[in-house]
Scaffold this active site. Sequence first.
Site, PDB file in Angstrom:
ATOM      1  N   ARG A  60       0.815  -1.222   0.000  1.00  0.00           N
ATOM      2  CA  ARG A  60       0.000   0.000   0.000  1.00  0.00           C
ATOM      3  C   ARG A  60       0.849   1.272   0.000  1.00  0.00           C
ATOM      4  O   ARG A  60       0.434   2.318  -0.489  1.00  0.00           O
ATOM      5  CB  ARG A  60      -0.914  -0.018   1.234  1.00  0.00           C
ATOM      6  CG  ARG A  60      -2.026   1.003   1.188  1.00  0.00           C
ATOM      7  CD  ARG A  60      -2.916   0.884   2.413  1.00  0.00           C
ATOM      8  NE  ARG A  60      -2.182   1.115   3.633  1.00  0.00           N
ATOM      9  CZ  ARG A  60      -2.385   0.458   4.767  1.00  0.00           C
ATOM     10  NH1 ARG A  60      -3.301  -0.467   4.853  1.00  0.00           N
ATOM     11  NH2 ARG A  60      -1.667   0.738   5.832  1.00  0.00           N
ATOM     12  N   ASP A 185      -6.422  21.994 -11.152  1.00  0.00           N
ATOM     13  CA  ASP A 185      -6.695  20.751 -11.881  1.00  0.00           C
ATOM     14  C   ASP A 185      -6.149  20.973 -13.290  1.00  0.00           C
ATOM     15  O   ASP A 185      -6.691  21.765 -14.063  1.00  0.00           O
ATOM     16  CB  ASP A 185      -8.209  20.492 -11.892  1.00  0.00           C
ATOM     17  CG  ASP A 185      -8.563  19.175 -12.578  1.00  0.00           C
ATOM     18  OD1 ASP A 185      -7.799  18.741 -13.463  1.00  0.00           O
ATOM     19  OD2 ASP A 185      -9.617  18.604 -12.245  1.00  0.00           O
TER      20      ASP A 185
HETATM   21  C1  LIG Z   1     -11.213  18.069 -15.282  1.00  0.00           C
HETATM   22  C2  LIG Z   1     -11.331  16.745 -14.618  1.00  0.00           C
HETATM   23  N1  LIG Z   1     -10.689  16.555 -13.460  1.00  0.00           N
HETATM   24  C3  LIG Z   1     -10.762  15.394 -12.805  1.00  0.00           C
HETATM   25  C4  LIG Z   1     -11.502  14.352 -13.298  1.00  0.00           C
HETATM   26  C5  LIG Z   1     -11.608  13.103 -12.499  1.00  0.00           C
HETATM   27  O1  LIG Z   1     -10.822  12.097 -13.004  1.00  0.00           O
HETATM   28  P1  LIG Z   1     -11.209  10.564 -12.735  1.00  0.00           P
HETATM   29  O2  LIG Z   1     -12.331  10.265 -13.653  1.00  0.00           O
HETATM   30  O3  LIG Z   1      -9.950   9.836 -13.006  1.00  0.00           O
HETATM   31  O4  LIG Z   1     -11.627  10.481 -11.292  1.00  0.00           O
HETATM   32  C6  LIG Z   1     -12.175  14.487 -14.499  1.00  0.00           C
HETATM   33  C7  LIG Z   1     -12.952  13.349 -15.053  1.00  0.00           C
HETATM   34  O5  LIG Z   1     -13.732  13.487 -15.962  1.00  0.00           O
HETATM   35  C8  LIG Z   1     -12.099  15.722 -15.177  1.00  0.00           C
HETATM   36  O6  LIG Z   1     -12.769  15.930 -16.326  1.00  0.00           O
END
Ligand SMILES: Cc1ncc(COP(=O)(O)O)c(C=O)c1O
Length: 394
Positions: A60, A185
Amino acid sequence: MTEDRDSHLDTRIVHAGLDPHAHHGIVNPPVYHASTILKPTLAEWEASNRAGYQGYSYGRSGTPTSRAFETAMEQLYHCDTAIAVPSGLAAIALALIGLTKAGDHVLVTDSAYYPTRRLCNTVLARYGVTATYYDPLLGAGIADLIQDNTSLVITESPGSVTFEIQDIPAIVAAAHARGAKVMIDNTWATAVHFNPFVHGVDVVVEAATKYVAGHSDVMVGVTLAGPELGPRLRSLANNLGYCCGPDDLYLALRGLRTISVRLARQQETGLLLARWFSARGEVARVLHPALPDDPGHVLWRRDFCGACGLFSVVSEPLPEAAGAAFVDGLKLFGLGASWGGYESLVMPSDPRKIRSATSWSEPGPLLRFHAGLEDPEDLIADLEAGFIRLNAAL
Ligand SMILES: Cc1ncc(COP(=O)(O)O)c(C=O)c1O
């Protein structure tokens, strides 16, 4: 392993995290399936339980497979710590939980991926963290929303449905002036097109599920940070029991090797489709920051060095049946969530349902498109046939 942080990005993409001669010359890192990891002596067992232990102690907490993926991501982003987690949303959760405590306040862009908003409104709220949503175009004006207890500003640039580009350097300056951290993000841009650390961002998250893995068959996320926050986030990931399956990490690392060629092609096709949509009378607006008349274009040109294949199209108002006629007959654009794979996709989204600080007043429905690696002429023929069906249903 050679620590190669100086060569060009494309070179690092190919070699980052590789150590073939530690594995009999085999090019790709092996897939280590592990829970128990044995120690040869009591002394080593005890060493493995001490803080700062550099070896592997339990599946883990990491294996050579997870380390290879993390090292590669650290080298691409030029940062100290990359933590592999089971999904992009898990990467966001790790950053949010790691950078807040009860009594804190967070600022969240109104253009955020919906589950980020849901996490703030449910999990963080339950632990006493309040959230204020802000206009993604606020830039330096975010200073007016920062409170004494604001610990984190959450950004996503561009927003992954509505594609507003945020002024990240201005937001970072305002946040840091008041002691708040900034998270981004970065899934749309990836390390190939935007390195947020260069602009002072404290924590980067990326859904490696998308372009890193690139083949629509893996869930992996990564949370990245510098020396101040990295150890804290790694320790939290450990406390939460976050870890990734080794097969998924292997596939993500394998996908990473071709990310820049895939992105180059998907950027080109995406832009071609975006321009094609812009010229259609049925379309009210195309949301793509690389289009010169997009409101975010100047900032995008200033900070980014490319785009991916994801953008949205807002149509003129139309009856639901006409929209369905367009989407339902598409042969090459699969109707589904996610993006970043090799195939084209389409997905409807209604920004009015996922906004609170800003309003959405575009006239017609929004479709988000993902340009895959198909021949662009075939994609356009598919869309053209869609418009014929749409017009026939009016
Ligand atoms: C901009 C964005 N961030 C994060 C995610 C989340 O990723 P995951 O689907 O791997 O949880 C997504 C998923 O569509 C996304 O579009």
